[in-house]
Design a protein around this motif. Structure first.
Motif, PDB file in Angstrom:
ATOM      1  N   UNK A 220      71.350 -17.923   8.000  1.00  0.00           N
ATOM      2  CA  UNK A 220      70.831 -18.561   6.789  1.00  0.00           C
ATOM      3  C   UNK A 220      69.883 -17.599   6.070  1.00  0.00           C
ATOM      4  N   UNK A 221      70.095 -17.439   4.766  1.00  0.00           N
ATOM      5  CA  UNK A 221      69.268 -16.523   3.982  1.00  0.00           C
ATOM      6  C   UNK A 221      67.840 -17.041   3.879  1.00  0.00           C
ATOM      7  N   UNK A 222      66.893 -16.105   4.031  1.00  0.00           N
ATOM      8  CA  UNK A 222      65.480 -16.457   3.908  1.00  0.00           C
ATOM      9  C   UNK A 222      65.116 -16.598   2.434  1.00  0.00           C
ATOM     10  N   UNK A 223      64.235 -17.544   2.084  1.00  0.00           N
ATOM     11  CA  UNK A 223      63.815 -17.661   0.687  1.00  0.00           C
ATOM     12  C   UNK A 223      63.055 -16.417   0.248  1.00  0.00           C
ATOM     13  N   UNK A 224      63.151 -16.100  -1.034  1.00  0.00           N
ATOM     14  CA  UNK A 224      62.416 -14.957  -1.571  1.00  0.00           C
ATOM     15  C   UNK A 224      60.927 -15.273  -1.594  1.00  0.00           C
ATOM     16  N   UNK A 225      60.130 -14.242  -1.807  1.00  0.00           N
ATOM     17  CA  UNK A 225      58.681 -14.458  -1.890  1.00  0.00           C
ATOM     18  C   UNK A 225      58.341 -15.356  -3.066  1.00  0.00           C
ATOM     19  N   UNK A 226      59.038 -15.165  -4.179  1.00  0.00           N
ATOM     20  CA  UNK A 226      58.793 -16.011  -5.349  1.00  0.00           C
ATOM     21  C   UNK A 226      59.089 -17.473  -5.046  1.00  0.00           C
ATOM     22  N   UNK A 227      60.165 -17.706  -4.303  1.00  0.00           N
ATOM     23  CA  UNK A 227      60.492 -19.085  -3.918  1.00  0.00           C
ATOM     24  C   UNK A 227      59.438 -19.658  -2.977  1.00  0.00           C
ATOM     25  N   UNK A 228      58.934 -18.839  -2.084  1.00  0.00           N
ATOM     26  CA  UNK A 228      57.878 -19.305  -1.165  1.00  0.00           C
ATOM     27  C   UNK A 228      56.621 -19.676  -1.956  1.00  0.00           C
ATOM     28  N   UNK A 229      56.266 -18.848  -2.925  1.00  0.00           N
ATOM     29  CA  UNK A 229      55.072 -19.115  -3.724  1.00  0.00           C
ATOM     30  C   UNK A 229      55.239 -20.416  -4.505  1.00  0.00           C
ATOM     31  N   UNK A 230      56.427 -20.613  -5.071  1.00  0.00           N
ATOM     32  CA  UNK A 230      56.674 -21.835  -5.832  1.00  0.00           C
ATOM     33  C   UNK A 230      56.575 -23.063  -4.927  1.00  0.00           C
ATOM     34  N   UNK A 231      57.130 -22.955  -3.725  1.00  0.00           N
ATOM     35  CA  UNK A 231      57.050 -24.071  -2.775  1.00  0.00           C
ATOM     36  C   UNK A 231      55.606 -24.370  -2.403  1.00  0.00           C
ATOM     37  N   UNK A 232      54.830 -23.325  -2.194  1.00  0.00           N
ATOM     38  CA  UNK A 232      53.420 -23.528  -1.853  1.00  0.00           C
ATOM     39  C   UNK A 232      52.674 -24.206  -2.995  1.00  0.00           C
ATOM     40  N   UNK A 233      52.974 -23.792  -4.228  1.00  0.00           N
ATOM     41  CA  UNK A 233      52.333 -24.438  -5.391  1.00  0.00           C
ATOM     42  C   UNK A 233      52.668 -25.927  -5.420  1.00  0.00           C
ATOM     43  N   UNK A 234      53.923 -26.236  -5.172  1.00  0.00           N
ATOM     44  CA  UNK A 234      54.342 -27.641  -5.180  1.00  0.00           C
ATOM     45  C   UNK A 234      53.664 -28.437  -4.074  1.00  0.00           C
ATOM     46  N   UNK A 235      53.235 -27.742  -3.019  1.00  0.00           N
ATOM     47  CA  UNK A 235      52.529 -28.406  -1.918  1.00  0.00           C
ATOM     48  C   UNK A 235      51.019 -28.461  -2.152  1.00  0.00           C
ATOM     49  N   UNK A 236      50.602 -28.017  -3.317  1.00  0.00           N
ATOM     50  CA  UNK A 236      49.180 -28.068  -3.653  1.00  0.00           C
ATOM     51  C   UNK A 236      48.362 -26.896  -3.162  1.00  0.00           C
ATOM     52  N   UNK A 237      49.020 -25.826  -2.742  1.00  0.00           N
ATOM     53  CA  UNK A 237      48.307 -24.660  -2.224  1.00  0.00           C
ATOM     54  C   UNK A 237      47.861 -23.777  -3.377  1.00  0.00           C
ATOM     55  N   UNK A 238      46.596 -23.369  -3.348  1.00  0.00           N
ATOM     56  CA  UNK A 238      46.056 -22.446  -4.350  1.00  0.00           C
ATOM     57  C   UNK A 238      45.454 -21.196  -3.713  1.00  0.00           C
ATOM     58  N   UNK A 239      45.320 -21.197  -2.385  1.00  0.00           N
ATOM     59  CA  UNK A 239      44.640 -20.111  -1.684  1.00  0.00           C
ATOM     60  C   UNK A 239      45.390 -19.780  -0.404  1.00  0.00           C
ATOM     61  N   UNK A 240      45.366 -18.488  -0.050  1.00  0.00           N
ATOM     62  CA  UNK A 240      45.982 -18.027   1.197  1.00  0.00           C
ATOM     63  C   UNK A 240      44.893 -17.492   2.128  1.00  0.00           C
ATOM     64  N   UNK A 241      44.884 -17.984   3.368  1.00  0.00           N
ATOM     65  CA  UNK A 241      44.010 -17.433   4.402  1.00  0.00           C
ATOM     66  C   UNK A 241      44.783 -16.337   5.117  1.00  0.00           C
ATOM     67  N   UNK A 242      44.493 -15.079   4.769  1.00  0.00           N
ATOM     68  CA  UNK A 242      45.178 -13.936   5.371  1.00  0.00           C
ATOM     69  C   UNK A 242      44.447 -13.560   6.657  1.00  0.00           C
ATOM     70  N   UNK A 243      45.123 -13.684   7.798  1.00  0.00           N
ATOM     71  CA  UNK A 243      44.459 -13.513   9.092  1.00  0.00           C
ATOM     72  C   UNK A 243      45.045 -12.347   9.875  1.00  0.00           C
ATOM     73  N   UNK A 244      44.178 -11.708  10.631  1.00  0.00           N
ATOM     74  CA  UNK A 244      44.585 -10.704  11.605  1.00  0.00           C
ATOM     75  C   UNK A 244      43.806 -10.988  12.888  1.00  0.00           C
ATOM     76  N   UNK A 245      44.096 -10.258  13.934  1.00  0.00           N
ATOM     77  CA  UNK A 245      43.436 -10.454  15.217  1.00  0.00           C
ATOM     78  C   UNK A 245      42.728  -9.175  15.624  1.00  0.00           C
TER      79      UNK A 245
END
Length: 445
Positions: free
Chosen positions: A1-26
């Protein structure tokens, strides 16, 4: 199954009410770190990385100036998911880069290098991680204790009254972990007061490590909301069992067939499984430094009595069928590696565990004779015991330093940074004077 593009991921996140990304490392100590980015900045964070001052992060080994002084955490798009306990924010896992190249001291990169070697054989490592932890609270006197003041049973395993009292925390964990895609299996009260375990389904090794880091972030947030502290300290209570972070390990080949399991074999293992276990035991002293990396870890790994009457401390370097007194326990064709504790860097611990096991296979190390007795009963009877793990972090670090094969396989740059930081930790501990010492020696002569 093809993975969604980054643009599609961003659009999905917007639709879910996301405005911020917590970028984490260890960081080297296994602690999740990161920063908040606007959703609009996600493309740059994927392509170039979120920027951090390299020397401000434990264990990078990066200089204070120059092109390689910046640590760039490149967001892994597949890891993006909204955080149910932080509305409007999505969590993202990052890989460490410096100077445009994968950072040798990034523990996630470390694990990926080991897994790439495994893929060259067509093999996949599957890992089930079992998080044990304590719920603690700091009292008015500044001392730490169990958050639930009513949790006082001598043998508290599976205490339903404690589960009811702490159902708010446990049910919030259930809701949030389920929303994050965890397939929960069980929750229980463990062998020490204030101690719990939450189990969820195994995964491919890298995904399992990422998932455990997300588990920790979630548990910290939920515990704080309930007025307590989620503690990864291996042994906060004297005279009680400590917390482990057991790894259930299995390998499959390109056709999905089990590599290490053989129902007809001794302990349910194939020859490769026995050799993998032999590699773990051969490198166990050095692995102790990476899997049990704190001064406190060796309070858990002491062969001591427990107020509950039970201790699961894997002290002796043995392998046994469903034998929890052994360092390596075999169960249903899997290998349970019982050395790690929750203070470890899970990426580094898994990378080193895989490297040691594969060294056993590659060199055809002889299988260890199975242990079919309760080693704690054997010890109590005064019989000779099998070889044991290092007694403290100092000896474990010395073993890591002298294990050239493991250090080279895991990554010399990471092991050097680890040794430097952990040796400083040991030296700082060695200069402390404890309450026990004052009680024992202050007026002794």
């Amino acid at each position: 199954m093809a993975q969604p593009s980054l643009e599609q991921r961003i659009q999905t996140l917007r639709e879910q009410g996301v405005h911020t990304v917590m970028a984490t490392f260890t960081d080297l100590h296994g602690v999740p770190k990161g920063k908040l980015l606007p959703l609009e900045g996600l493309p740059d964070a994927v392509a170039v990385g979120a920027g951090f001052a390299g020397p401000s992060i434990w264990g990078t080994g990066l200089p204070r100036m120059g092109a390689r002084s910046e640590y760039f955490g490149r967001v892994v798009p597949e890891s993006l998911r909204p955080l149910p306990w932080l509305p409007g924010v999505a969590h993202a896992v990052c890989d460490g880069f410096a100077g445009g190249e994968p950072l040798e001291t990034c523990s996630r990169q470390l694990l990926q290098r080991q897994l790439a070697r495994l893929r060259e054989r067509g093999w996949t490592l599957h890992v089930g991680i079992e998080p044990e932890f304590f719920l603690l609270r700091r009292g008015n006197d500044g001392r730490w204790g169990v958050a639930d003041g009513e949790d006082r049973l001598d043998k508290p395993s599976y205490d339903l009254q404690a589960i009811v009292r702490n159902h708010g925390f446990l049910d919030d964990m259930r809701r949030h972990l389920t929303a994050l895609g965890f397939e929960l299996q069980q929750m229980d009260h463990e062998d020490a007061t204030g101690q719990y375990e939450i189990n969820y389904r195994f995964d491919e090794a890298l995904a399992a490590a990422d998932r455990y880091q997300l588990f920790k972030l979630t548990a910290h947030a939920v515990a704080q909301a309930h007025g307590s502290t989620f503690s990864c300290m291996p042994k906060p209570l004297a005279g009680a069992p400590g917390s482990g972070l057991h790894f259930h390990l299995s390998l499959t080949d390109a056709q999905g067939a089990a590599v290490m399991a053989d129902p007809a074999g001794a302990l349910g293992l194939s020859l490769a499984g026995h050799q993998f276990a032999a590699g773990l035991l051969h490198h166990a002293d050095a692995l102790a430094a990476l899997c049990a990396p704190t001064v406190n870890s060796y309070k858990r790994l002491a062969s001591s009595a427990s107020a509950s009457g039970t201790t699961w401390s894997p002290v002796w370097k043995t392998v046994g069928d469903n034998n929890r007194t052994c360092l390596v326990r075999t169960v249903a064709g899997r290998i349970e590696w019982r050395l790690p504790d929750p203070s470890c860097n899970v990426y580094a611990a898994l990378a080193a565990t895989l490297a040691a096991g594969m060294d056993g296979i590659d060199r055809g190390l002889s299988p260890e004779p199975p242990c079919d007795e309760d080693l704690y009963q054997r010890q109590a009877s005064g019989q000779a015991m099998p070889p044991r793990l290092p007694r403290d972090l100092h000896d474990a670090l010395a073993a890591l330093r002298s294990d050239a094969i493991l250090c080279d396989d895991v990554g010399a740059a990471f092991c050097e940074q680890f040794w430097l930081l952990k040796r400083a930790e040991w030296d700082a501990y060695a200069q402390q004077v404890s309450d026990w010492e004052l009680r024992r020696y202050a007026d002794a002569s």
